[in-house]
Design an enzyme around this catalytic site. Structure first.
Site, mmCIF file in Angstrom:
data_model
loop_
_atom_site.group_PDB
_atom_site.id
_atom_site.type_symbol
_atom_site.label_atom_id
_atom_site.label_comp_id
_atom_site.label_asym_id
_atom_site.label_seq_id
_atom_site.Cartn_x
_atom_site.Cartn_y
_atom_site.Cartn_z
ATOM 1 N N GLY A 211 0.830 -1.200 0.000
ATOM 2 C CA GLY A 211 0.000 0.000 0.000
ATOM 3 C C GLY A 211 0.859 1.242 0.000
ATOM 4 O O GLY A 211 2.044 1.181 0.313
ATOM 5 N N PRO A 213 2.583 4.867 0.800
ATOM 6 C CA PRO A 213 3.175 5.386 2.029
ATOM 7 C C PRO A 213 2.122 6.106 2.877
ATOM 8 O O PRO A 213 1.224 6.741 2.325
ATOM 9 C CB PRO A 213 4.207 6.401 1.531
ATOM 10 C CG PRO A 213 4.455 6.083 0.103
ATOM 11 C CD PRO A 213 3.234 5.393 -0.411
ATOM 12 N N GLU A 435 -5.578 26.108 -13.767
ATOM 13 C CA GLU A 435 -6.421 25.759 -12.614
ATOM 14 C C GLU A 435 -7.715 26.564 -12.613
ATOM 15 O O GLU A 435 -8.777 26.052 -12.264
ATOM 16 C CB GLU A 435 -5.668 25.968 -11.299
ATOM 17 C CG GLU A 435 -4.364 25.191 -11.155
ATOM 18 C CD GLU A 435 -4.509 23.702 -11.418
ATOM 19 O OE1 GLU A 435 -5.630 23.155 -11.268
ATOM 20 O OE2 GLU A 435 -3.511 23.072 -11.817
ATOM 21 N N ASP A 508 -4.834 15.040 -16.227
ATOM 22 C CA ASP A 508 -6.254 15.279 -16.528
ATOM 23 C C ASP A 508 -6.694 14.375 -17.664
ATOM 24 O O ASP A 508 -7.790 13.811 -17.648
ATOM 25 C CB ASP A 508 -6.468 16.726 -16.987
ATOM 26 C CG ASP A 508 -6.073 17.735 -15.926
ATOM 27 O OD1 ASP A 508 -6.033 17.337 -14.747
ATOM 28 O OD2 ASP A 508 -5.801 18.884 -16.272
#
Ligand code: ADP
Ligand code: ZN
Length: 598
Positions: A211, A213, A435, A508
């Site tokens: 898994g 960190p 953004e 994206d």
């Protein structure tokens, strides 16, 4: 060799001291030469209020900030022109305290000041660079010295460093109830090592936790040791790797020797991929593979009734050598996942806020929904950080704004990196428009935004827009299309503003592609195909046809996004400019800004 260095050790140390002292003198001298005038914070405020300031340079991890005053050239320039200008004289510069944790960026906005986040002015940077160049040879000498001392006897595994007593209990581990059930057998086995023989069930010797960190692998292993009340032996596999052939293998053997002495016990080997990576024929004799072989031999060499369980942890299970995963070794694999939904994140908040005073304006539901992707370790840091921030403000309770501030610090930690910031001006602008594109698309399509930021995030993307996680598991085809458009919004905005596009959108695009694939192949949303799960029909399908479908859909969604943003580009402009100054905006303030300009 050894005696040579012993003999000349004195000279060596003297030489290094002289070198360091010279360096410090040189640096101070040069730094003094280029240091701007230091002024009081009051003076700074006066400069600001009388409109004399051009650009403020600061970095959140430095005590002082620098700023330039408007000069003959710059006083008539626009904000943007000033960002390009670079002919400042020494007298144009001033330096003052950086007012950490105050809303000082808001003031800057009011007075038309440019803000650049970076640590060094170009001059000190140059000085530091030259200092670094001088230090390098010194460093090599030092490194050689330590290596030699290691090779000649240092570096053995120390018993007392390895063995820990664990007080962690299963109740300290949040959100891993199923895993806890799965590993309960280890606790039982530790308490009664003969258990395996009695029940006849085959008991594994090793368990592999895989898994990301910060998801709690180490914590779980410690909890097992704590519940069973046995010693916890911790080793990071990367420390097995040494320059000297044979040392890694030797350490593995020492590790198991120590474990046998303290059994029953848990051995925890963190980052096991460091030694357990796939072997290639080329390096079959290398140090790494010797270490791995030693590990395999040791694991084969004890039986489960001895009461030793080895827990390995990795975040890249695919990279492990198959031999490690074979029966009798790490043959039980357990995934340790990040919190699966906001409810688990809420539990983590509650767990870590348990003994801390929290103001009533803190809404853990809202926070937890915003933080999708946060691990247990992240949430623990957020809580610790917000307690620190509250203390710094001399406040007795943790408020929502403390937590918000802490989230920013945790999300963007260590990413105000110096190299990146020098390119800040152009890059930052692109990121801001990118953004803002995501955010405006979200807003127009009625998807809530949690926050937007142009500070590099750990994901490696230039900035980030976080969408609110929705409660519902059922998405309509409209939801799907809107989500894809929001993802395309970043790239579309870049195209509209700059006419070119950057690689900043690659993540994206990956996400959008996944959504399109699901849309067409899984959910039967596409009209042409009808209500079919195409995956089921895979072998009947013409792949060209599906590919065409994918790309038509992508093109039409992208052009719809372009159209949407083109029609509302004033909103993107406003938001991008705001982001350039504020760097991070919460969902509420984004909404407010957009509403005002609509
Ligand atoms: P990993 O070994 O997976 O990288 P750690 O176990 O070292 O992660 O996690 C670091 C810290 O984060 C832990 O010591 C603990 O304080 C916190 N933490 C992580 N996951 C959890 C969890 N599920 N429940 C409670 N605390 C957690
Ligand atoms: Zn993006």
């Amino acid at each position: 060799m050894k005696s040579f260095f012993k003999k000349y050790k004195g000279y060596f140390i003297a030489f290094m001291i002289v070198l360091i002292v010279t360096l410090i003198c040189v640096e101070n001298y040069v730094a003094e030469e280029t240091k701007p005038e230091y002024v009081s914070y009051e003076q700074y405020q006066e400069d600001l209020k009388s409109g004399k300031i051009d650009t403020v340079y600061y970095s959140a991890d430095e005590e002082y900030m620098r700023y330039t005053l408007l000069n003959e050239d710059t006083k008539d320039m626009t904000l943007e022109e000033r960002l390009e200008y670079d002919k400042y004289e020494k007298d144009d510069w001033r330096m003052t305290m950086y007012p950490a944790y105050e809303d000082f960026r808001k003031d800057l906005m009011e007075y038309d000041v440019n803000v650049v986040v970076r640590s060094f002015t170009p001059n000190t940077l140059a000085v530091l660079m030259s200092a670094v160049m001088l230090v390098i040879p010194f460093y090599f000498v030092f490194a050689m010295f330590t290596l030699i001392s290691k090779a000649t006897g240092g570096g053995a595994v120390k018993e007392e460093d390895l063995i820990q007593k664990s007080n962690v209990k299963f109740t300290d581990v949040v959100g891993h109830d199923e895993v806890i059930e799965d590993v309960q057998f280890i606790v039982n086995l530790m308490k009664n090592p003969k258990l395996g023989e009695v029940t006849g069930a085959r008991v594994p010797k090793g368990v592999l936790f895989s898994g990301e960190p910060g998801t709690g692998k180490t914590l779980l292993a410690k909890a097992i040791a704590g519940e069973a009340d046995v010693p916890f032996i911790y080793m990071n596999a990367s420390s097995f790797i040494e320059m000297y052939v044979g040392l890694g293998a030797k350490r593995v053997r020492e590790l198991f020797k120590i474990a046998r002495k303290h059994k029953p016990c848990i051995i925890f080997i963190d980052e096991i991929d460091a030694v357990g990576g796939k072997r290639t024929s080329r390096d079959s004799h290398s140090e790494n593979s010797q270490t791995l072989n030693a590990l395999l031999q040791e694991m084969d060499g004890f039986n489960t009734s001895e009461g030793i369980i080895v827990i390995g942890a990795t975040n890249m299970p695919d990279k492990l050598d198959k031999a490690l995963l074979r029966a009798g070794r790490f043959d039980r694999k357990i995934m340790i996942n990040p919190p699966k939904d906001w409810r688990v994140r809420k539990q983590l908040f509650e767990h870590y806020l348990k003994d801390k005073p929290v103001s009533s304006d803190v809404d853990l539901d809202v926070l937890s929904k915003q933080l999708s992707g946060f691990t247990g370790a992240d949430i623990e840091s957020v809580v610790n950080e917000s307690a620190l921030i509250a203390a710094m403000h001399n406040e007795e309770v943790i408020t929502n704004s403390h937590i918000e501030e802490a989230i920013d610090k945790v999300v963007f930690k260590g990413n105000r990196s110096k190299e990146k910031e020098t390119e800040v001006n152009t890059d930052k602008k692109i990121v801001a428009y990118h953004e803002a594109g995501h955010a405006v698309a979200s807003y127009l399509l009625g998807i809530d935004i949690a926050r937007a930021s142009i500070i590099s995030s750990t994901s490696g993307v230039g900035g980030a827009v976080f969408n609110q996680e929705s409660d519902s598991q059922f998405l309509t085809n409209m939801d799907f299309r809107n989500k894809i458009k929001v993802l395309y919004g970043g790239r579309a905005s870049e195209e509209i503003k700059f006419g070119t596009v950057t690689t900043g959108a690659s993540n994206d695009i990956t996400q959008a592609t996944n959504l399109i694939q699901k849309y067409v192949q899984r959910y039967g949303f596409d009209d042409d195909f009808g209500l079919l799960d195409i995956n089921v029909l895979e072998r009947y399908m013409d792949t060209d046809k599906i590919m065409t479908k994918f790309s038509t859909m992508s093109k039409s969604l992208y052009s719809e996004t372009m159209k949407l943003l083109q029609e509302n580009y004033n909103l993107v402009e406003v938001l991008a400019q705001k982001l350039l100054v504020m760097e991070t905006l919460t969902g509420d303030s984004i909404k407010e800004i957009l509403e005002m300009n609509k």
